[in-house]
Design an enzyme around this catalytic site. Structure first.
Site, PDB file in Angstrom:
ATOM      1  N   TYR A 328       0.820  -1.234   0.000  1.00  0.00           N
ATOM      2  CA  TYR A 328       0.000   0.000   0.000  1.00  0.00           C
ATOM      3  C   TYR A 328       0.839   1.263   0.000  1.00  0.00           C
ATOM      4  O   TYR A 328       0.296   2.344   0.204  1.00  0.00           O
ATOM      5  CB  TYR A 328      -0.887   0.059   1.246  1.00  0.00           C
ATOM      6  CG  TYR A 328      -1.660  -1.193   1.545  1.00  0.00           C
ATOM      7  CD1 TYR A 328      -2.673  -1.635   0.688  1.00  0.00           C
ATOM      8  CD2 TYR A 328      -1.409  -1.934   2.688  1.00  0.00           C
ATOM      9  CE1 TYR A 328      -3.390  -2.785   0.975  1.00  0.00           C
ATOM     10  CE2 TYR A 328      -2.129  -3.081   2.975  1.00  0.00           C
ATOM     11  CZ  TYR A 328      -3.116  -3.500   2.109  1.00  0.00           C
ATOM     12  OH  TYR A 328      -3.821  -4.636   2.405  1.00  0.00           O
ATOM     13  N   CYS A 354      14.346 -11.230  -2.450  1.00  0.00           N
ATOM     14  CA  CYS A 354      14.811 -10.903  -3.799  1.00  0.00           C
ATOM     15  C   CYS A 354      13.735 -10.206  -4.615  1.00  0.00           C
ATOM     16  O   CYS A 354      13.186 -10.774  -5.567  1.00  0.00           O
ATOM     17  CB  CYS A 354      15.291 -12.175  -4.478  1.00  0.00           C
ATOM     18  SG  CYS A 354      16.704 -12.837  -3.592  1.00  0.00           S
TER      19      CYS A 354
HETATM   20  N1  LLP Z   1     -15.371  -5.299   8.622  1.00  0.00           N
HETATM   21  C1  LLP Z   1     -15.169  -5.732   7.371  1.00  0.00           C
HETATM   22  C2  LLP Z   1     -16.274  -6.354   6.636  1.00  0.00           C
HETATM   23  C3  LLP Z   1     -13.899  -5.575   6.777  1.00  0.00           C
HETATM   24  O1  LLP Z   1     -13.710  -5.999   5.539  1.00  0.00           O
HETATM   25  C4  LLP Z   1     -12.835  -4.986   7.514  1.00  0.00           C
HETATM   26  C5  LLP Z   1     -11.501  -4.823   6.937  1.00  0.00           C
HETATM   27  C6  LLP Z   1     -13.101  -4.575   8.827  1.00  0.00           C
HETATM   28  C7  LLP Z   1     -14.383  -4.739   9.349  1.00  0.00           C
HETATM   29  C8  LLP Z   1     -12.055  -3.970   9.704  1.00  0.00           C
HETATM   30  O2  LLP Z   1     -11.525  -2.773   9.216  1.00  0.00           O
HETATM   31  P1  LLP Z   1     -10.449  -1.967  10.119  1.00  0.00           P
HETATM   32  O3  LLP Z   1     -11.165  -1.532  11.380  1.00  0.00           O
HETATM   33  O4  LLP Z   1      -9.352  -2.893  10.417  1.00  0.00           O
HETATM   34  O5  LLP Z   1     -10.036  -0.851   9.262  1.00  0.00           O
HETATM   35  N2  LLP Z   1      -4.777  -4.935   4.860  1.00  0.00           N
HETATM   36  C9  LLP Z   1      -5.199  -3.545   4.864  1.00  0.00           C
HETATM   37  C10 LLP Z   1      -6.548  -3.360   5.473  1.00  0.00           C
HETATM   38  C11 LLP Z   1      -7.635  -4.233   4.858  1.00  0.00           C
HETATM   39  C12 LLP Z   1      -8.972  -4.079   5.526  1.00  0.00           C
HETATM   40  C13 LLP Z   1      -9.920  -5.136   5.102  1.00  0.00           C
HETATM   41  N3  LLP Z   1     -11.214  -5.127   5.725  1.00  0.00           N
HETATM   42  C14 LLP Z   1      -4.120  -2.717   5.541  1.00  0.00           C
HETATM   43  O6  LLP Z   1      -3.124  -3.274   5.976  1.00  0.00           O
HETATM   44  O7  LLP Z   1      -4.225  -1.500   5.615  1.00  0.00           O
END
Ligand code: LLP
Length: 426
Positions: A328, A354
């Site tokens: 990201y 790598c």
């Molecule tokens: N609910 C649903 C349906 C979701 O898809 C997600 C996250 C959450 C709750 C929680 O969102 P949060 O509170 O963590 O923002 N890998 C990415 C973030 C992907 C989020 C996916 N869905 C990163 O490292 O920034």
């Protein structure tokens, strides 16, 4: 509620005599004992972040369902389960983890666009709180599986409210162009169909507009659109028990100033009350804001490599351990564990993998020598849960600090474990 929990925010990492520590434990001591790279989590920080949600919801029917994709270590799940937390799962594997960690399946909501029949059957058998439906096809699948197993599935529709959360395109989910949720205009017809099905019970509505949201305006916009639907459904005698506003609240990685959970919840509650829905159970699905600030990735400098255009610090953690920077372009704070003298240079902090995309931080000014420890902060969310074994690297160890004690909550993978499931041809 557990009396250990206080809504007062806890800083997981702070300096003691110039050296970085987690709660009361020096990170140097953790590296000596468990090696590097190692994820370090603070129990108190996780519990206080959760308590910030529950304190703001005090006195209301409510449930916080931690989005465990952010960090699904059993110890993390278990602490939250003990504090009364529910879980937002997106796969059969995540549901199995909740159960293994002692979580209550009746406090589980199941999100995701691609649930399989087998996953739905398992979730029904576990009597989860509800399925957050994302399509007509999924509704039909849930009805079919519930009928075949003689059960009734509780469902909620994940509405795509078509609001712009103003975040990174990879992590915005509530726009019309995203694959997530049911298009706003299709929602009422879907509820009507669900309400007429014998093996489905309509219980709620939900949305999740994206991640890293640092402004409450898009939440309020989405809430208004959801409440319009709640009213429309009530007019057709489809009464909902809960409204789930999803997750997505950002944390401070650099200079972001996201609202506190209490601020978001206060504003949403005012909206809900003004529209006459005080009786509804309010639900949230936070992930990052519960565990993100509570974790750091501890890594050791292996090689100092001065270059013509750039200087590199090659550390022993790579993009397989922490992919957020390369995936990201995420900025994550890097701090030397011990402040040292010596000349400061500008470095790119990179891993041993790598790929040129294998970087953890760019253009950071610090003094460093081989053997120095660095801590990458804000790594409690989407760190270990997105780690891979690329380049045949075993995943990092994970430890949880609890006051003066340190527990290894996942040991480092051995190289033999990496190929244990493989076989060669005869
Ligand atoms: N609910 C649903 C349906 C979701 O898809 C997600 C996250 C959450 C709750 C929680 O969102 P949060 O509170 O963590 O923002 N890998 C990415 C973030 C992907 C989020 C996916 N869905 C990163 O490292 O920034």
């Amino acid at each position: 509620m557990n009396t250990r929990l206080a809504a007062r925010p806890v800083e997981a990492f702070a300096r003691q005599d110039g050296k970085l520590a987690c709660e009361g434990v020096l990170l140097e001591a953790i590296a000596d004992r468990f090696g590097t790279p190692t994820y370090v989590y603070s129990r108190a920080a996780i519990e206080s972040a959760f308590a910030a949600y529950t304190a703001a919801l005090q006195g209301r029917p409510s449930l916080v369902c931690y989005a465990m994709k952010a960090n699904s270590n059993l110890a993390v799940l278990n602490l939250l389960a003990r504090a009364g937390c529910g879980f937002d799962v997106v796969s059969g594997g995540e549901l199995a983890r909740v159960i293994a960690a002692g979580g209550n399946p009746r406090k589980v909501v199941f999100s995701g666009v691609g649930k399989t029949e087998a996953e739905i059957a398992r979730a029904l058998a576990a009597e989860i709180l509800c399925f957050n439906l994302e399509s007509v096809a999924e509704l039909e699948m849930v009805e079919r599986v519930a009928a075949a197993t003689g059960r009734r599935a509780r469902v909620s529709v994940r509405v795509n409210p078509d609001v712009d959360p103003k975040t990174h395109p990879y992590i915005s989910t509530g726009l019309r162009s995203n694959k997530f949720g049911v298009a706003y205009a299709d929602t009422l017809p879907l509820y009507r169909r669900a309400a007429a099905m014998p093996h489905v019970e309509v219980v709620g509505i939900d949305c999740h507009i994206g991640s890293r949201i640092s402004d409450i305006a898009p939440y309020l916009e989405a809430a208004d659109r959801l409440l319009d639907l709640v009213d429309g459904l009530a007019g057709e005698c489809i009464e909902l028990a809960h409204i789930d506003f999803g997750g997505g609240l950002d944390i401070r990685y650099r200079d972001e100033r996201p609202p506190a959970a209490a601020e978001l919840i206060g504003a949403l509650m005012a909206r809900v009350d003004a529209r006459g829905h005080r009786d509804k159970m309010l639900m949230f699905e936070p992930g990052r804001s519960i565990v993100g600030p509570a974790g750091a990735l501890l890594t050791r400098v292996n090689i100092v490599k001065p270059g013509q255009e750039k200087n590199f610090l090659v550390v022993d953690a790579g993009m397989n351990d922490l992919v957020r920077p390369s995936l990201y372009d995420a900025w994550m704070e890097v701090q030397p564990v011990a402040q040292r003298g010596g000349s400061v240079h500008t470095y790119d902090i990179v891993g041993p993998i790598c790929e040129s995309g294998d970087w953890l931080a760019r253009e950071r000014q610090l003094a460093a020598e081989p053997g120095d420890l660095l801590a990458i902060l804000g790594a409690g969310a989407y760190g270990m849960s997105m780690a891979s074994n690329y380049n045949s690297r075993g995943r990092a160890a994970e430890v949880m600090v609890d006051g003066a004690r340190v527990y290894e909550v996942r040991r480092r993978e051995t190289v033999e474990e990496l190929f244990a499931l493989e076989s060669i041809l005869p």
